[in-house]
Design an enzyme around this catalytic site. Structure first.
Site, PDB file in Angstrom:
ATOM      1  N   ASP A 443      39.237  15.936  37.668  1.00  0.00           N
ATOM      2  CA  ASP A 443      40.717  15.750  38.842  1.00  0.00           C
ATOM      3  C   ASP A 443      41.236  14.506  39.288  1.00  0.00           C
ATOM      4  OD1 ASP A 443      43.444  16.250  40.315  1.00  0.00           O
ATOM      5  OD2 ASP A 443      41.699  17.478  42.014  1.00  0.00           O
ATOM      6  N   ASP A 506      49.336  22.425  41.223  1.00  0.00           N
ATOM      7  CA  ASP A 506      48.505  22.283  42.443  1.00  0.00           C
ATOM      8  C   ASP A 506      49.683  23.979  43.244  1.00  0.00           C
ATOM      9  OD1 ASP A 506      46.927  20.778  42.348  1.00  0.00           O
ATOM     10  OD2 ASP A 506      47.749  19.268  43.738  1.00  0.00           O
TER      11      ASP A 506
END
Length: 687
Positions: A443, A506
């Site tokens: 990430d 997300d």
């Protein structure tokens, strides 16, 4: 006149040299033709009042000095010397090996002591033209590159162009947009130091009067700051798209003898509109993929967030294994100092308090359930409260004497430093070597600020990011790597070539996610699209949808489960097992099949079709309001599959009915026959 003809799978790309050798220009780009077209449709030899010949030519790469007034790809200057480049052709190399052709055109400016090589690579396996430039400083003083794009592509657009692009923000990535451009410039630009959430380095161009016809599309293989400029002139009848890196902190400076190599700019032509361009990008990206099976993943974030405890994680893993999940991934919160988002980043050691029996034993317990094991990491993130920052405060981006900006309570590791990059690689390599890890989620949750000064900070950071990924892939070939950056903030062709799957957003709310995935599939293949089933309502379109809707949405790419399954009763767990089993039976078709999208998810009905070998998988959603009343006439929507063979017959798996391909293509089928269903999966097998 010197000409070169390059062939892809179905297209031709033809380049010629200007009469005086001052530039190369595109002569033809379109459906494959055997002959070299003379003159090509993009060539022009007429008058150029108030301009120069180079300014109206379809220049493949235009330095200031050759061109003066129109779009430029290179601006170079030497301190105390000449600003601008006036080069001449000095030779070429053409090589063909195993169906791949590489062309290198060399130009030199004896006065500025600069040489440039324009590079091309094509293959008979796909329709993408890869292009890049190599600029070398041949003098004994530094050379500044104020602008150094990768390439430019010229398209015939009489009457103007329709430009298609992807835009968005966090939790709303890959939104499709379009603009009509008859005169002037349209620019997409990103200064974040990562590919970015606001725009994708991708663009498609169509003639205004042919919305479903010839389509050219371009994309940049770069994971830092970038820019794309599209210049249209309906009088001249062309649109020129220039792509490349965007130096943010300072110009790129080349030391004596040094060569700058730009990232690849890729382009393709399709006669079949945006849909055909999407399928051409998918075909290219399938050639970049490794031959690895992408597992059905369970990710623990929504269940536990930072509250990671071994016992709870093992219980989640047991339930995940029972419903058919193949890999269990522990997300953020597993390492020391990470009880919230204010600490721990940089200290990549398992927290002994959270894993009192030892992390080795915890991983072994997950593996004993028949599951692969994965971890979330953010190697470029540094918490101010971390041990790493205490020991190496100079390793984060900063301007001495000035305040440092925190975003999400963190700084950014200066990966451009050799020592910091070596540390990051060693930390990841140690985790993968010590523990039985088969999945790594990388990430990156914030853009760059206060990077300071120095030679090509953006380029050094990105180069080391690539080098670490390549080293991990080399040394740990069995580990699947997922690319993520606050959602879809690092989706580009360079990351695609080094990661196995991407996290598009997300936002996992069903209606929001379907729109994100629709845009993602315009530029990226389904095997790259990780998608989870969660209980999240979404951020924008929060109208309730069935659980079937969520599963079918997640099945559109690489299926994962991200909900808190510890709260599910047996009925929901059995339901999940059925859907996962169905997905696994058609996984290869969905991930590797040819894609046809039907409609738009912002309308009342949407479908995505996948075809591979003898199987067609049709995923359908009722995205608008349900009809709601049996008192009103409303026939169910029908889909005409585009991937069927009209001469074949097909069996529908769910009801065993038989259909001819001709009938399916002509009359279609109704995948959602009544109001009780808002999503469905129809599988057709050739018989």
């Amino acid at each position: 006149m010197t000409r070169w003809a390059l062939r892809t799978a179905t297209t031709s790309y033809q380049v010629r040299l200007a009469l005086d050798g001052a530039w190369a220009e595109l002569a033809y780009w379109g459906p494959a033709v055997e002959e070299t077209l003379v003159p090509g449709p993009l060539e022009y030899a007429g008058p150029t009042p108030y301009s120069t010949a180079a300014d109206v030519a379809a220049c493949e790469y235009a330095p200031f000095g050759v061109r003066h007034f129109a779009q430029l790809d290179l601006i170079a200057e030497r301190e105390g010397g000449v600003r601008g480049t006036l080069w001449r052709y000095s030779g070429d190399d053409l090589a063909d090996k195993d169906g791949t052709t590489e062309l290198r055109l060399r130009f030199a400016d004896a006065s500025q002591r600069l040489t440039a090589t324009l590079c091309y690579r094509v293959s008979r396996d796909h329709d993408v033209v890869e292009r890049w430039a190599e600029i070398t400083n041949e003098a004994d003083t530094p050379l500044r590159l104020e602008r150094s794009r990768s390439a430019a592509f010229t398209m015939p657009t009489p009457g103007g162009a329709r430009l298609h692009y992807l835009h968005g923000r966090w939790a709303q990535e890959f939104q499709t947009g379009q603009v009509e451009l008859r005169h002037g410039r349209f620019t997409l630009e990103n200064r974040l130091g990562v590919t970015g959430l606001a725009h994708s380095p991708w663009l498609a161009v169509q003639p205004l009067d042919e919305p479903d016809g010839p389509t050219w599309s371009t994309a940049l293989a770069w994971s830092g700051s970038w820019a794309i400029d599209a210049d249209a002139d309906s009088a001249e009848g062309v649109t020129r798209v220039s792509l490349g890196r965007l130096p943010v902190e300072s110009a790129i400076e080349l030391a004596p003898g040094e060569t700058f190599t730009s990232p690849p700019a890729c382009g393709l032509y399709s006669p079949d509109g945006l849909a055909g361009a999407a399928r051409a990008w998918h075909a290219y990206q399938r050639r970049l993929r490794r031959d690895v099976r992408l597992p059905v993943v369970y990710n623990s974030w929504f269940a536990t967030e930072f509250r990671v405890r071994a016992e709870e994680q093992i219980e989640l893993a047991r339930k995940a294994a029972a419903i058919g999940v193949e890999t269990f991934v522990v997300d953020d919160g597993w390492f020391v100092g990470r009880d919230d988002d204010r600490g721990g980043l940089g200290d990549w050691e398992p927290d002994p308090v959270k894993f009192p029996g030892g992390f080795d034993r915890f991983v072994a317990q997950v593996r004993e359930l028949g599951l692969g094991f994965g971890l979330w990491v953010e190697p470029e993130g540094v918490s101010p409260r971390s041990r790493l920052y205490a020991e190496h405060p100079d390793w984060v981006y900063q301007v001495p004497g000035r305040p440092m900006t925190t975003i999400r309570n963190q700084y950014v590791l200066n990966l451009g430093r050799a020592d910091a990059a070596a540390w990051a690689h060693a930390a990841l390599d140690r985790l993968l070597s010590r523990y039985d890890i088969s999945y790594l989620k990388w990430d990156m949750n914030r853009p760059m600020t206060e990077r300071g000064a120095g030679a090509d900070l953006d380029g050094r950071h990105v180069a080391n990011y690539y080098a670490i990924l390549e080293a991990l892939r080399r040394d740990h070939p069995g580990v699947v790597v997922e690319g993520c950056a606050a959602g879809g903030g690092r989706a580009d062709l360079a990351t695609v070539a080094r990661c196995d799957v991407l996290w598009p957003s997300d936002n996992t709310g069903p209606l929001d996610r379907l729109v994100v995935q629709h845009g993602f599939l315009q530029a990226f293949a389904p095997h790259l699209m990780s998608s989870w089933v969660t209980d999240d309502p979404g951020f924008f379109a929060t109208s309730p949808r069935s659980r079937d809707f969520r599963y079918v949405t997640a099945m559109a790419g690489v299926l994962g489960i991200g909900a808190d399954i510890s709260a599910w009763d047996q009925e929901r767990l059995d339901e999940a097992a059925r859907w996962i089993g169905l997905y696994r039976s058609v996984r290869d078709v969905v991930q590797l099949g040819e894609v046809h999208r039907h409609g738009d998810p912002r309308g009342p009905f949407y479908a995505v079709e996948y075809t591979r070998d003898d199987t067609v998988v049709l995923l359908s959603w009722r995205t608008g309001h349900a009809r709601g009343s049996a008192t009103h006439v409303s026939r169910p929507p029908r889909v005409r599959p585009r991937g069927v063979d009209p001469a074949a017959r097909y069996r529908r798996r769910d009801d065993d009915s038989r259909h001819s391909g001709a009938a399916l293509a002509a009359a279609g089928l109704a995948p959602l026959p009544d109001d009780t269903t808002d999503a469905s999966v129809v599988i057709l097998d050739r018989v």
